[in-house]
Motif scaffolding. Structure first.
Motif, mmCIF file in Angstrom:
data_model
loop_
_atom_site.group_PDB
_atom_site.id
_atom_site.type_symbol
_atom_site.label_atom_id
_atom_site.label_comp_id
_atom_site.label_asym_id
_atom_site.label_seq_id
_atom_site.Cartn_x
_atom_site.Cartn_y
_atom_site.Cartn_z
ATOM 1 N N ARG A 83 0.832 -1.210 0.000
ATOM 2 C CA ARG A 83 0.000 0.000 0.000
ATOM 3 C C ARG A 83 0.868 1.262 0.000
ATOM 4 N NH1 ARG A 83 -2.749 -3.564 3.535
ATOM 5 N NH2 ARG A 83 -4.880 -4.029 2.822
ATOM 6 N N HIS A 84 1.994 1.204 0.709
ATOM 7 C CA HIS A 84 2.900 2.353 0.801
ATOM 8 C C HIS A 84 3.451 2.751 -0.570
ATOM 9 C CE1 HIS A 84 4.120 4.833 4.032
ATOM 10 N NE2 HIS A 84 5.265 4.292 4.354
ATOM 11 N N ASN A 85 3.406 1.851 -1.529
ATOM 12 C CA ASN A 85 3.997 2.099 -2.847
ATOM 13 C C ASN A 85 2.988 2.523 -3.897
ATOM 14 O OD1 ASN A 85 6.347 0.965 -1.560
ATOM 15 N ND2 ASN A 85 7.139 0.565 -3.591
ATOM 16 N N VAL A 86 1.773 2.869 -3.483
ATOM 17 C CA VAL A 86 0.751 3.210 -4.469
ATOM 18 C C VAL A 86 1.147 4.452 -5.274
ATOM 19 C CG1 VAL A 86 -0.755 4.631 -2.995
ATOM 20 C CG2 VAL A 86 -1.754 3.250 -4.828
ATOM 21 N N GLY A 87 1.926 5.354 -4.689
ATOM 22 C CA GLY A 87 2.407 6.521 -5.435
ATOM 23 C C GLY A 87 3.262 6.119 -6.622
ATOM 24 N N GLN A 88 4.100 5.105 -6.435
ATOM 25 C CA GLN A 88 4.940 4.635 -7.539
ATOM 26 C C GLN A 88 4.118 3.869 -8.570
ATOM 27 O OE1 GLN A 88 8.618 2.856 -6.193
ATOM 28 N NE2 GLN A 88 9.268 4.778 -5.281
ATOM 29 N N PHE A 99 4.306 22.452 -2.348
ATOM 30 C CA PHE A 99 4.161 21.641 -3.554
ATOM 31 C C PHE A 99 2.772 21.015 -3.542
ATOM 32 C CE2 PHE A 99 6.455 19.365 -0.249
ATOM 33 C CZ PHE A 99 5.691 18.213 -0.072
ATOM 34 N N THR A 100 2.365 20.480 -4.681
ATOM 35 C CA THR A 100 1.038 19.879 -4.815
ATOM 36 C C THR A 100 1.117 18.398 -4.486
ATOM 37 O OG1 THR A 100 0.484 21.503 -6.511
ATOM 38 C CG2 THR A 100 -0.895 19.539 -6.413
ATOM 39 N N ARG A 101 0.062 17.899 -3.879
ATOM 40 C CA ARG A 101 0.028 16.492 -3.479
ATOM 41 C C ARG A 101 -1.201 15.801 -4.032
ATOM 42 N NH1 ARG A 101 1.278 17.957 2.821
ATOM 43 N NH2 ARG A 101 2.594 19.723 2.275
ATOM 44 N N VAL A 102 -0.978 14.625 -4.569
ATOM 45 C CA VAL A 102 -2.061 13.732 -4.951
ATOM 46 C C VAL A 102 -2.060 12.641 -3.886
ATOM 47 C CG1 VAL A 102 -2.921 12.090 -6.669
ATOM 48 C CG2 VAL A 102 -1.876 14.245 -7.409
ATOM 49 N N ARG A 103 -3.075 12.699 -3.021
ATOM 50 C CA ARG A 103 -3.167 11.788 -1.873
ATOM 51 C C ARG A 103 -4.101 10.641 -2.247
ATOM 52 N NH1 ARG A 103 -5.738 15.671 1.912
ATOM 53 N NH2 ARG A 103 -5.099 14.394 3.679
ATOM 54 N N VAL A 104 -3.538 9.452 -2.333
ATOM 55 C CA VAL A 104 -4.274 8.268 -2.774
ATOM 56 C C VAL A 104 -4.746 7.508 -1.535
ATOM 57 C CG1 VAL A 104 -4.176 6.167 -4.161
ATOM 58 C CG2 VAL A 104 -2.817 8.170 -4.839
ATOM 59 N N GLY A 105 -6.060 7.440 -1.364
ATOM 60 C CA GLY A 105 -6.617 6.837 -0.163
ATOM 61 C C GLY A 105 -6.391 5.343 -0.085
ATOM 62 N N ILE A 106 -5.828 4.906 1.051
ATOM 63 C CA ILE A 106 -5.668 3.465 1.298
ATOM 64 C C ILE A 106 -6.482 3.034 2.521
ATOM 65 C CG2 ILE A 106 -3.406 3.324 0.187
ATOM 66 C CD1 ILE A 106 -2.164 3.225 3.063
ATOM 67 N N PHE A 113 0.350 -2.161 8.374
ATOM 68 C CA PHE A 113 -0.687 -2.097 7.340
ATOM 69 C C PHE A 113 -0.134 -1.537 6.025
ATOM 70 C CE2 PHE A 113 -4.277 0.417 5.468
ATOM 71 C CZ PHE A 113 -5.130 -0.644 5.161
ATOM 72 N N VAL A 114 0.627 -0.444 6.090
ATOM 73 C CA VAL A 114 1.109 0.191 4.849
ATOM 74 C C VAL A 114 2.162 -0.659 4.148
ATOM 75 C CG1 VAL A 114 0.549 2.526 5.613
ATOM 76 C CG2 VAL A 114 2.860 1.650 5.993
ATOM 77 N N LEU A 115 2.823 -1.564 4.885
ATOM 78 C CA LEU A 115 3.856 -2.417 4.291
ATOM 79 C C LEU A 115 3.312 -3.773 3.864
ATOM 80 C CD1 LEU A 115 6.914 -1.549 6.552
ATOM 81 C CD2 LEU A 115 6.449 -0.788 4.214
ATOM 82 N N LYS A 116 1.993 -3.892 3.804
ATOM 83 C CA LYS A 116 1.366 -5.102 3.283
ATOM 84 C C LYS A 116 0.781 -4.794 1.906
ATOM 85 C CE LYS A 116 0.798 -7.923 7.186
ATOM 86 N NZ LYS A 116 2.126 -7.730 7.675
ATOM 87 N N ASP A 117 0.660 -5.844 1.083
ATOM 88 C CA ASP A 117 0.023 -5.681 -0.221
ATOM 89 C C ASP A 117 -1.475 -5.427 -0.028
ATOM 90 O OD1 ASP A 117 2.499 -6.201 -1.259
ATOM 91 O OD2 ASP A 117 1.922 -8.042 -2.302
ATOM 92 N N PHE A 118 -2.090 -4.880 -1.049
ATOM 93 C CA PHE A 118 -3.538 -4.677 -1.027
ATOM 94 C C PHE A 118 -4.240 -6.027 -0.915
ATOM 95 C CE2 PHE A 118 -2.054 -0.751 -2.971
ATOM 96 C CZ PHE A 118 -2.844 0.199 -2.343
ATOM 97 N N SER A 119 -5.407 -6.027 -0.278
ATOM 98 C CA SER A 119 -6.184 -7.265 -0.117
ATOM 99 C C SER A 119 -6.719 -7.718 -1.475
ATOM 100 C CB SER A 119 -7.346 -7.024 0.848
ATOM 101 O OG SER A 119 -8.332 -6.206 0.229
ATOM 102 N N GLY A 120 -7.204 -8.958 -1.506
ATOM 103 C CA GLY A 120 -7.772 -9.487 -2.745
ATOM 104 C C GLY A 120 -8.935 -8.654 -3.251
ATOM 105 N N THR A 121 -9.790 -8.228 -2.331
ATOM 106 C CA THR A 121 -10.930 -7.382 -2.709
ATOM 107 C C THR A 121 -10.445 -6.033 -3.244
ATOM 108 O OG1 THR A 121 -12.249 -8.432 -0.983
ATOM 109 C CG2 THR A 121 -13.089 -6.378 -1.887
ATOM 110 N N LYS A 168 -7.614 -5.376 -4.611
ATOM 111 C CA LYS A 168 -6.908 -5.541 -5.890
ATOM 112 C C LYS A 168 -7.850 -5.491 -7.086
ATOM 113 C CE LYS A 168 -2.824 -7.971 -4.231
ATOM 114 N NZ LYS A 168 -2.138 -9.265 -4.101
ATOM 115 N N GLN A 169 -9.132 -5.831 -6.852
ATOM 116 C CA GLN A 169 -10.103 -5.758 -7.949
ATOM 117 C C GLN A 169 -10.359 -4.306 -8.358
ATOM 118 O OE1 GLN A 169 -13.619 -7.964 -6.818
ATOM 119 N NE2 GLN A 169 -12.408 -9.721 -6.158
ATOM 120 N N THR A 170 -10.292 -3.386 -7.403
ATOM 121 C CA THR A 170 -10.566 -1.968 -7.638
ATOM 122 C C THR A 170 -9.289 -1.173 -7.893
ATOM 123 O OG1 THR A 170 -12.406 -2.198 -6.103
ATOM 124 C CG2 THR A 170 -11.779 0.041 -6.649
ATOM 125 N N LEU A 171 -8.146 -1.738 -7.486
ATOM 126 C CA LEU A 171 -6.873 -1.010 -7.537
ATOM 127 C C LEU A 171 -6.538 -0.410 -8.905
ATOM 128 C CD1 LEU A 171 -4.403 -0.110 -5.920
ATOM 129 C CD2 LEU A 171 -3.341 -2.329 -6.442
#
Length: 195
Positions: free
Chosen positions: A22-27, A132-139, A151-159, A161-164
């Motif tokens: 989740r922490h890597n959603v910006g990348q 600076f401007t920020r795009v804040r991606v809700g997790i 929590f932030v160092l875990k992958d997104f849940s299966g559910t 991942k369908q919306t990711l």
């Protein structure tokens, strides 16, 4: 450097073991932007992996940067990119995960504090507290009593991942909207309830 250049930094941790966190959603959003511009990331002396391209035919130049440092040390590589391209922080967009925003929502802002986000805290320190401007991606928040750091160092849940893919596309759309339409217009679009 050309006036019509923007630096977009996607926060995360380097290495394949963190890529789906989740922490890597910006990348992840930066990967989407690079794909849209048919650009590839490569090594750069600013301690980032960088991809360059244009937004549309003849549009603004985008410099996409993924710091090679860990999240908490994102400031040095971000400041180095600004210096390398001779740009001020008003031409910087930082894309990052946000615990205080529900999953699958995007919020945009300029300036303000770090809100407990260590990557933003380090960028603020390295840029002298720049607006600076920020795009804040809700997790969203961790379930139960799970520590936020775990929590932030875990992958997104299966559910999730369908919306990711849609969330990542929204993040990329938000970056493009900020650049082409301005922050206020982009905020109106992305802060409105989804249809």
């Amino acid at each position: 450097m050309a006036e019509n250049t923007w630096i977009v930094v996607g926060l995360g941790n380097p290495g394949a073991q963190y890529a789906g966190n989740r922490h890597n959603v910006g990348q992840m959003v930066l990967d989407e932007l690079a794909e849209r511009m048919s650009a590839r990331f490569g090594a750069h002396k600013s301690n980032n992996r960088v991809a360059e391209g244009r937004l549309g035919f003849g549009g603004p130049k985008l410099v996409l940067g993924k710091p090679n440092s860990f999240m908490n040390l994102s400031g040095g590589p971000t400041a180095a990119l600004l210096k390398f391209y001779s740009l001020q922080p008003d031409r910087l967009i930082v894309v990052h995960d946000e615990l205080d925003i529900p999953f699958d929502e995007i919020r945009l802002k300029s300036g303000g504090g770090h809100g407990g986000h260590n990557g933003i805290r380090d960028i603020l320190a390295a840029t002298g507290g720049a607006d600076f401007t920020r795009v804040r991606v809700g997790i969203g928040r961790p379930p139960g009593r799970q520590p936020a750091a775990d929590f932030v160092l875990k992958d997104f849940s299966g559910t999730e991942k369908q919306t990711l893919p849609n969330l990542i596309a929204d993040g990329a759309d938000a970056v493009e909207a900020i650049i082409t339409d301005g922050l206020a217009s982009a905020q109106q679009k992305f802060h409105s309830p989804k249809a």
